[in-house]
Design an enzyme around this catalytic site. Structure first.
Site, short mmCIF file in Angstrom:
data_model
loop_
_atom_site.label_atom_id
_atom_site.label_comp_id
_atom_site.label_asym_id
_atom_site.label_seq_id
_atom_site.Cartn_x
_atom_site.Cartn_y
_atom_site.Cartn_z
CG ASP A 28 6.35 3.56 3.65
OD1 ASP A 28 6.36 4.80 3.70
OD2 ASP A 28 5.98 2.92 2.66
CE LYS B 157 11.76 7.51 6.13
NZ LYS B 157 11.09 6.24 5.75
N GLY C 234 5.76 9.90 2.87
CA GLY C 234 4.52 9.99 3.65
C GLY C 234 4.90 9.59 5.06
CG HIS C 235 7.80 10.96 6.88
ND1 HIS C 235 8.97 11.64 7.06
CD2 HIS C 235 8.04 10.07 5.89
CE1 HIS C 235 9.88 11.18 6.21
NE2 HIS C 235 9.33 10.23 5.49
CD GLN D 271 11.98 9.20 -0.42
OE1 GLN D 271 12.90 9.98 -0.38
NE2 GLN D 271 10.74 9.61 -0.37
P1 GDP Z 1 7.75 6.69 7.52
O1 GDP Z 1 7.52 6.97 6.07
O2 GDP Z 1 9.07 6.04 7.75
O3 GDP Z 1 7.58 7.90 8.40
O4 GDP Z 1 6.64 5.64 7.95
P2 GDP Z 1 5.08 5.67 7.56
O5 GDP Z 1 4.40 6.69 8.37
O6 GDP Z 1 4.91 5.72 6.09
O7 GDP Z 1 4.64 4.20 7.96
C1 GDP Z 1 4.79 3.74 9.27
C2 GDP Z 1 3.40 3.31 9.77
O8 GDP Z 1 3.53 2.56 10.96
C3 GDP Z 1 2.49 4.47 10.13
O9 GDP Z 1 1.16 4.11 9.90
C4 GDP Z 1 2.75 4.65 11.64
O10 GDP Z 1 1.66 5.28 12.31
C5 GDP Z 1 2.89 3.23 12.05
N1 GDP Z 1 3.75 2.96 13.20
C6 GDP Z 1 4.94 3.53 13.53
N2 GDP Z 1 5.48 2.90 14.59
C7 GDP Z 1 4.62 1.92 14.92
C8 GDP Z 1 4.64 0.88 15.90
O11 GDP Z 1 5.57 0.72 16.67
N3 GDP Z 1 3.56 0.04 15.92
C9 GDP Z 1 2.52 0.15 15.08
N4 GDP Z 1 1.53 -0.72 15.18
N5 GDP Z 1 2.48 1.10 14.13
C10 GDP Z 1 3.53 1.96 14.05
P1 IMO Z 2 8.83 7.48 3.01
O1 IMO Z 2 9.64 8.71 3.28
C1 IMO Z 2 8.19 3.96 0.52
C2 IMO Z 2 9.31 4.27 -3.69
C3 IMO Z 2 8.20 4.19 -4.73
C4 IMO Z 2 8.96 3.55 -5.88
C5 IMO Z 2 10.35 4.20 -5.76
C6 IMO Z 2 10.55 5.41 -6.67
O2 IMO Z 2 7.40 7.58 3.37
O3 IMO Z 2 9.51 6.28 3.58
P2 IMO Z 2 9.65 7.91 -6.62
O4 IMO Z 2 8.25 8.44 -6.64
O5 IMO Z 2 10.45 8.33 -5.44
O6 IMO Z 2 10.39 8.14 -7.91
O7 IMO Z 2 9.45 6.30 -6.53
O8 IMO Z 2 10.48 4.60 -4.42
N1 IMO Z 2 9.13 5.31 -2.64
C7 IMO Z 2 8.79 5.05 -1.38
N2 IMO Z 2 8.46 3.88 -0.78
N3 IMO Z 2 8.26 5.09 1.25
C8 IMO Z 2 8.62 6.25 0.68
O9 IMO Z 2 8.84 7.37 1.40
C9 IMO Z 2 8.86 6.27 -0.70
N4 IMO Z 2 9.20 7.24 -1.59
C10 IMO Z 2 9.38 6.63 -2.76
O10 IMO Z 2 7.15 3.39 -4.29
O11 IMO Z 2 9.13 2.18 -5.64
MG MG Z 3 6.09 6.60 4.59
#
Ligand code: GDP
Ligand code: IMO
Ligand code: MG
Length: 427
Positions: free
Chosen positions: A14, A17, A41-42, A223
Site C-alpha cells: 500500500d 505502487k 489493491g492498487h 505487496q
Molecule cells: P498500492 O497498493 O501500493 O498501489 O497502494 P494503495 O492504493 O493500496 O494505497 C495507497 C493510497 O494512497 C491510495 O489511496 C492512493 O490513492 C493514495 N495515494 C497515493 N499517493 C498519494 C500521495 O502522494 N498523497 C496522498 N494523499 N495519497 C496518495
Molecule cells: P498491495 O499490492 C498490504 C498482507 C495481509 C496479511 C499478509 C498475508 O495493495 O500493496 P495474504 O492474503 O497475501 O496471504 O495476506 O499480507 N497483504 C497486504 N498488505 N497491501 C497488500 O497488497 C497486501 N497483500 C497482502 O494483510 O498481513
Molecule cells: Mg494496496
C-alpha cells in the site's frame, strides 16, 4: 535512459505502487504484474475519478498499451471476470491484455483453506486478506496446483480438480467443514473458463519479443518487501516474492535484463494484518495520519496500522530488491505536524543494530531509535517542482536519501496522477 523499470513496494504494501505504475505507464509500452493475486489493491486517480485494481495491471487505463499478467501470479477466475467486466463497462480497452498460461488458478476451496488455516492459527494468525493466496501457492509448490493452461482445457481441468479436491476434502472432513464436489465446481467454472480463454498466451515469448523490439517495459510489484516470503517478517508475510527478484521467476524476464528498480516508499509506514512493526505508533499522530492519508485497506477495508518512516526497513529492502531509485509517496499527509520522526536504528537488548533481524522474537524486542526533524505547515499538494517544497520537507527528503544511499527520483504530493514531482527522469 531505461528500457525497463521495476516498481516494487519497500514496506508492507500500500505504498502507492498503483499510482506510480499508472504515472510511469504513460511513457511505457508494456505493464507486467509478476506475483500475487487479488490480495493486492492498487488505487489510481486521474480526471477526478478513482479506480481500484486487484488483479489487472495498472497500465490498463492507457489505451493500446500491452498489459501482462505473468506466470508468477495467482488468478481467481471469478474475480478476474468481475474486475475486468467492471473496467470494460467504464470504457477500458482490454484487447491488449494477456494472461500467462503458466499462472496458477485460485479456486473457492483455496479461500476456505485460507479461512481454516487462519482459524487454526488462533492468536498467531497472519491476518490474511482471505483471498486464498497462501493455499494457491502451497498447491503450486506441492505440485498439485491447477495452472491457467490446465484450467482452460476441459479434460485436464476435470482430472486435476478431482484429484486436488479429494486431497483437500481430507482436511475439510477432519475439521467438520463442508466438502467440495469436483464435478459441481467444474460445471460452475465453465463461464469463467470461457471468459478467461481469449486472454491466455505464452507471455514469456510475448515479453521477449517486446524486449527485442525495444519496447519500454514496466513491472508492477504487488505487496511489499517486508511481506516477501523470503525476506519479509516471516511468518507474517504473503506467499509470493514481491521483491524485484520476483520479476525474473514471475514473468520469465531474465534477471540480467533488469535496468532500474524503483522502490515505492511511504513518507511514513503502514501495515495491515499481524506481525512486527518496530516504528509503530498510536495516539493522536497516528490518528491524524490515518485519517488524512485515508489509511484503510482497498481490498479488505481494514484500518491500517501507522508508524514513522523506518530507515532500517528501507535499507533492508535496498539490499534485497537492489533499489536504484526511490519514490517518496504521500508526503502531503505529513504537512501540519510540528515534528517528524525517522527511525534510524533499532535497540536490541541494549545494543544498537542497523540490520533487520530474521528472528521474530528479536524483532519483538527491538525498540526504535529516532532522529527528530522539524515539520512543515504548508499545504504541498499543488507543488510541481522540488524547489517549491518548504525547506523542512526538502530536508526530510534529503535525509531519507542520506540514510538509505538511494536517490529520491519521484515525490508524490497527492493521489492524482498530476500530483507528482519528478527529480530524475526514470525512462
Ligand atoms: P498500492 O497498493 O501500493 O498501489 O497502494 P494503495 O492504493 O493500496 O494505497 C495507497 C493510497 O494512497 C491510495 O489511496 C492512493 O490513492 C493514495 N495515494 C497515493 N499517493 C498519494 C500521495 O502522494 N498523497 C496522498 N494523499 N495519497 C496518495
Ligand atoms: P498491495 O499490492 C498490504 C498482507 C495481509 C496479511 C499478509 C498475508 O495493495 O500493496 P495474504 O492474503 O497475501 O496471504 O495476506 O499480507 N497483504 C497486504 N498488505 N497491501 C497488500 O497488497 C497486501 N497483500 C497482502 O494483510 O498481513
Ligand atoms: Mg494496496
Amino acid at each position: 535512459m531505461a528500457n525497463n523499470i521495476v516498481v516494487v513496494g519497500t514496506q508492507w504494501g500500500d505504498e502507492g505502487k498503483g499510482k506510480i505504475t499508472d504515472y510511469l505507464g504513460q511513457d511505457a509500452d508494456v505493464v507486467v504484474r509478476f506475483q500475487g493475486g487479488n490480495n493486492a489493491g492498487h488505487t489510481i486517480v486521474f480526471d477526478n475519478k478513482k479506480y481500484a485494481l486487484h488483479l489487472i495491471p495498472s497500465g490498463i487505463f492507457h489505451d493500446k498499451k500491452i498489459n501482462i499478467m505473468g506466470n508468477g501470479m495467482v488468478i481467481n477466475p471469478i474475480a478476474f471476470k468481475e474486475e475486468l467486466e467492471a473496467l470494460i463497462k467504464q470504457g477500458v480497452n482490454a484487447s491488449n491484455l494477456f494472461v500467462s498460461d503458466r499462472a496458477h488458478i485460485t479456486l473457492p476451496y483455496h479461500i476456505e483453506l485460507d479461512k481454516l488455516q487462519e482459524e487454526l492459527k488462533k492468536d498467531n494468525n497472519v491476518g490474511t486478506t482471505f483471498k486464498g493466496i497462501g493455499p494457491t501457492y502451497t498447491d503450486k509448490y506441492s505440485r498439485i496446483g491447477i495452472r491457467v493452461c490446465d484450467f482452460i482445457n476441459d479434460d485436464i481441468f476435470l482430472e486435476k480438480l478431482k484429484f486436488v479436491i479429494a486431497w483437500h476434502n481430507n482436511i475439510f472432513k477432519a475439521y467438520n467443514k463442508e466438502l467440495f464436489d469436483a464435478t459441481k465446481l467444474f460445471k460452475e467454472m465453465k463461464e469463467y473458463q470461457e471468459y478467461l480463454k481469449p486472454y491466455v498466451t505464452d507471455t514469456t515469448k510475448l515479453l521477449d519479443d517486446l524486449k527485442n523490439n525495444n519496447k519500454k517495459i514496466l513491472f508492477e510489484g504487488a505487496q511489499g518487501a517486508l511481506l516477501d516470503i523470503e525476506q519479509g517478517t516471516y511468518p507474517f508475510v504473503t506467499s509470493s516474492t514481491p521483491t524485484a527478484a520476483g520479476v525474473a521467476t514471475g514473468s520469465g524476464f531474465g534477471p540480467n535484463n533488469i535496468e532500474k528498480v524503483l522502490g515505492i516508499v511511504k513518507a511514513y509506514s503502514t501495515r495491515v494484518g499481524s506481525g512486527m512493526f518496530v516504528s509503530e505508533i498510536d495516539g493522536d499522530i497516528a490518528h491524524y495520519i490515518r485519517e488524512k492519508g485515508h489509511e484503510y485497506g482497498v481490498t479488505t477495508g481494514r484500518a491500517r496500522r501507522i508508524g514513522w518512516f523506518d530507515a532500517v526497513v528501507i535499507n533492508h529492502t535496498r539490499r534485497v530488491s537492489g533499489l536504484t531509485d526511490l519514490s517518496i509517496m504521500l508526503l502531503d499527509v505529513l504537512s501540519g505536524l510540528d515534528e517528524i520522526k525517522i527511525c534510524t536504528k533499532y535497540l536490541l537488548d541494549g545494543n544498537e543494530i542497523d540490520y533487520f533481524p530474521a528472528l521474530i522474537n528479536d524483532l519483538e524486542r527491538c525498540q526504535p531509535v529516532y532522529e527528530v526533524l522539524p515539520g512543515w505547515q504548508e499545504d504541498i499538494t499543488q507543488c510541481t517542482d522540488f524547489n517549491d517544497l518548504p525547506i523542512n520537507a526538502k530536508n526530510y527528503i534529503n535525509r531519507i536519501q542520506e540514510l538509505t544511499g538511494v536517490q529520491v527520483s519521484i515525490i508524490s504530493v497527492g493521489p492524482d496522477r498530476k500530483q507528482t514531482i519528478t527529480r530524475n527522469n526514470m525512462w
